[in-house]
Design a protein around this motif. Structure first.
Motif, mmCIF file in Angstrom:
data_model
loop_
_atom_site.group_PDB
_atom_site.id
_atom_site.type_symbol
_atom_site.label_atom_id
_atom_site.label_comp_id
_atom_site.label_asym_id
_atom_site.label_seq_id
_atom_site.Cartn_x
_atom_site.Cartn_y
_atom_site.Cartn_z
ATOM 1 N N GLY A 106 0.809 -1.212 0.000
ATOM 2 C CA GLY A 106 0.000 0.000 0.000
ATOM 3 C C GLY A 106 0.840 1.258 0.000
ATOM 4 O O GLY A 106 0.387 2.313 -0.456
ATOM 5 N N LEU A 129 -7.508 -7.057 4.968
ATOM 6 C CA LEU A 129 -7.835 -6.319 3.747
ATOM 7 C C LEU A 129 -8.912 -5.277 4.015
ATOM 8 O O LEU A 129 -8.841 -4.157 3.496
ATOM 9 N N ARG A 133 -8.403 -1.178 3.567
ATOM 10 C CA ARG A 133 -9.321 -0.338 2.777
ATOM 11 C C ARG A 133 -9.828 0.836 3.602
ATOM 12 O O ARG A 133 -9.883 1.980 3.123
ATOM 13 N N SER A 134 -10.193 0.577 4.860
ATOM 14 C CA SER A 134 -10.729 1.659 5.693
ATOM 15 C C SER A 134 -9.661 2.695 6.024
ATOM 16 O O SER A 134 -9.977 3.854 6.328
ATOM 17 N N ARG A 138 -6.352 0.937 -1.720
ATOM 18 C CA ARG A 138 -7.239 0.391 -2.747
ATOM 19 C C ARG A 138 -6.819 -1.039 -3.040
ATOM 20 O O ARG A 138 -5.667 -1.305 -3.393
ATOM 21 N N ILE A 139 -7.765 -1.956 -2.880
ATOM 22 C CA ILE A 139 -7.471 -3.377 -3.046
ATOM 23 C C ILE A 139 -8.560 -4.016 -3.883
ATOM 24 O O ILE A 139 -9.755 -3.865 -3.584
ATOM 25 N N ASP A 140 -8.160 -4.727 -4.913
ATOM 26 C CA ASP A 140 -9.091 -5.492 -5.747
ATOM 27 C C ASP A 140 -8.973 -6.957 -5.390
ATOM 28 O O ASP A 140 -7.871 -7.519 -5.392
ATOM 29 N N ASP A 149 -13.154 -12.309 1.374
ATOM 30 C CA ASP A 149 -11.869 -11.727 0.991
ATOM 31 C C ASP A 149 -10.745 -12.715 1.239
ATOM 32 O O ASP A 149 -10.639 -13.292 2.319
ATOM 33 N N VAL A 155 -3.086 -5.125 -4.551
ATOM 34 C CA VAL A 155 -3.023 -3.849 -3.840
ATOM 35 C C VAL A 155 -2.520 -2.798 -4.821
ATOM 36 O O VAL A 155 -1.436 -2.929 -5.388
#
Length: 444
Positions: A106, A129, A133-134, A138-140, A149, A155
Motif C-alpha cells: 500500500g 484487507l 481499505r478503511s 485500494r485493493i481489488d 476476501d 493492492v
C-alpha cells in the motif's frame, strides 16, 4: 509443496549427550525484513533464518524494489529503495508474507498482485484487507464474486496510506494486527488498531511492538487489545536474530525423554521471547535447565512428571508439551490453548488430540485444552497436516516409542529446514538423511 516427504522418527539408543546450534527465529527474521524495507538507511540481519517463509518474504520485498542480499547465510543486507509496482508476490503458504506485505504494498507506487499455494486461499485475510481499505488503501479482490476476501488480490499502491483508527477481529491470527503495525509508521496519520473478538495470543504481538520500538517507532500498547503507532520514519539498524525458542522446545524435550543432556548453543541471556515460561514448564516436568557460557543446558532426570499448565501465550510449544505428557508418570491438564481450535482454517487442537490418540494416547478434549492420561503407546504414522509443531511432537514421541513415522517432514522447512538432519545427528550421532532429502525439505 504438494510432494510429501515421509520420515521415520529415530528411537533413542540411550541417554543423549548432544550440543547443537539452532538457526535464527523465523518471527524475528520476518519482522526485521519488513522493518528494514520501511526504514531510512541500510539494515543488517545477523544470524537470520534461511527457510521457505523467510526466502518468500525477501523475494516479495525484492519484487517491490527493495535491495535484499541473502548471499551470506549469516549476514543479510537490506538497502531500502522507493517501492513500486507492477510486481507479483508469491506468498506460498507463509502467513507472515500474506499478512505483512500487503500494507507494505500500500505504501508502494503501483499495483502489487498477491497469490500463493492453493491452500493459502483458505487462510483468513478479510480482517486485514478490510482494515487496509478503511485506512485508505485500494485493493481489488481476485476471488470469485460473493466469496470472502482472500487470495488472490491486488493492492494498488499510491505511495501513501492515510492511516487513522480501525477496528478488526484478529482472533484468527495475531499476524493480522502485526501486519498493520509493522508498516504503520509510514502511514500519514499512523494507526490505532482495536481488536474485538476472542482473545489473541500476545507473544508475537509483544515481539512486534518490541522490534518496532527498537527501530525508532512510537508505540503505545498499554490498553488491552489496542495498539497505537505514531507516524514517523524508522531507522535502519543491525539486528541480531535470536535462536527460535519454539524450535528449541523439541530438542530440550529430548533430554527429558531420554534422561540425557542437550545443550542449545547461543541461548540469549535476555530475550523478548517467552524463554522463562518454557524453562519453568520443562523444569516442572522433570528437566534441569541451566544457562552456562556454552549455552542452555537441559538435563533429564530420568522422570517426566505430569503437570497442570496454563499454556496461554506459549501455545506454539503445546504439541511438544502434550507429547511429553503422554509419556509422563501422571496425568496432565493443559489449558489456555482454546484459540488453537481457530488456528487459521483448521481445528489445530482437535488435530493434535486425534494424532496423539492414534498412537495410543488417552486424551480428553476440553473447549480450552486437553486432559492427558499416560498409557502405553504404539508405533504408527502421525499425520502432520502441514504443521511443523505436530512434526516436532511426533519426533519427541519417536525417541521413546519404536515405529513412529511422520507422513511429511517437509513442513518443518517453514521454520527449521535442517530439522531432520539436526534431529538425527542429535539422536544417532550421524546424519540420518541424505543431502537430497534435506534439499527437498528446504524446497518443500
Amino acid at each position: 509443496m504438494d510432494t510429501a516427504l515421509p520420515w521415520h522418527a529415530p528411537t533413542a539408543p540411550g541417554p543423549l549427550d548432544a550440543s547443537l546450534r539452532l538457526p535464527g527465529s523465523k518471527s524475528m527474521t520476518a519482522r526485521a525484513l519488513v522493518l528494514g524495507a520501511n526504514s531510512l538507511g541500510s539494515s543488517t540481519l545477523r544470524g537470520p533464518l534461511r527457510a521457505r517463509d523467510t526466502e518468500l518474504m525477501a523475494a516479495g520485498l525484492r519484487a517491490m524494489g527493495c535491495h535484499v542480499s541473502t548471499a551470506d547465510d549469516n549476514l543479510w543486507l537490506l538497502r531500502p529503495r522507493p517501492l513500486a509496482g507492477p510486481a507479483r508476490v508469491d506468498v506460498g503458504l507463509a502467513g507472515t508474507v500474506m499478512r505483512f506485505l500487503p500494507p507494505v504494498a500500500g505504501l508502494a507506487d503501483g499495483a502489487v498482485a498477491f497469490d500463493g499455494h492453493p491452500r493459502a486461499r483458505d487462510r483468513p485475510m478479510a480482517p486485514l484487507l478490510g482494515a487496509l481499505r478503511s485506512l485508505g488503501a485500494r485493493i481489488d479482490a481476485g476471488a470469485p464474486a460473493g466469496s470472502r476476501d482472500g487470495l488472490p488480490f491486488t493492492v494498488h499502491g499510491a505511495g501513501r496510506i492515510a492511516g487513522g483508527s480501525v477496528t478488526m477481529d484478529a482472533s484468527a491470527s495475531s499476524q493480522l494486527v502485526s501486519g498493520l503495525l509493522l508498516s504503520a509508521p509510514g502511514f500519514e496519520r499512523g494507526v490505532v488498531v482495536r481488536h474485538v473478538g476472542a482473545p489473541v495470543p500476545r507473544i508475537h504481538l509483544d515481539l512486534t511492538v518490541h522490534m518496532l520500538r527498537s527501530a525508532g517507532a512510537g508505540v503505545d500498547d498499554t490498553r488491552p487489545d489496542v495498539w497505537t503507532v505514531e507516524p514517523g520514519r524508522l531507522h535502519g539498524r543491525a539486528w541480531d536474530i535470536e535462536p527460535d525458542l519454539g524450535s528449541a522446545a523439541p530438542f530440550l524435550a529430548a533430554a527429558l525423554v531420554t534422561g540425557g543432556t542437550v545443550t542449545v548453543q547461543g541461548w540469549p541471556p535476555a530475550t523478548s521471547q517467552p524463554a522463562r515460561r518454557l524453562l519453568e514448564l520443562l523444569r516442572a516436568m522433570g528437566g534441569e535447565p541451566a544457562l552456562t557460557p556454552r549455552g542452555l543446558v537441559m538435563r533429564g532426570t530420568g522422570a517426566i512428571h505430569g503437570v497442570r499448565a496454563d499454556l496461554a501465550g506459549i501455545s506454539d510449544i503445546a504439541p511438544v508439551v502434550a507429547a511429553l505428557a503422554t509419556v509422563a508418570d501422571g496425568p496432565s491438564h493443559l489449558f489456555g490453548i482454546g484459540h488453537l481450535r481457530r488456528d487459521e482454517s483448521a481445528d489445530g487442537l482437535g488435530r493434535l488430540a486425534a494424532e496423539l490418540a492414534g498412537l495410543g494416547a488417552e486424551i480428553v478434549q476440553e473447549p480450552d485444552g486437553l486432559y492427558i492420561r499416560p498409557r502405553p503407546l504404539r508405533g504408527g504414522t502421525l499425520r502432520t497436516h502441514g504443521d511443523r509443531r505436530l512434526a516436532y511432537a511426533g519426533a519427541v514421541l519417536g525417541l521413546a516409542v519404536a515405529g513412529v513415522s511422520l507422513d511429511d517432514v517437509a513442513c518443518t522447512a517453514k521454520a527449521l529446514p535442517e530439522f531432520p538432519r539436526l534431529w538425527s545427528t542429535m539422536v544417532l550421532g550421524y546424519e540420518g538423511g541424505s543431502p537430497e532429502a534435506e534439499a527437498r525439505v528446504r524446497r518443500g
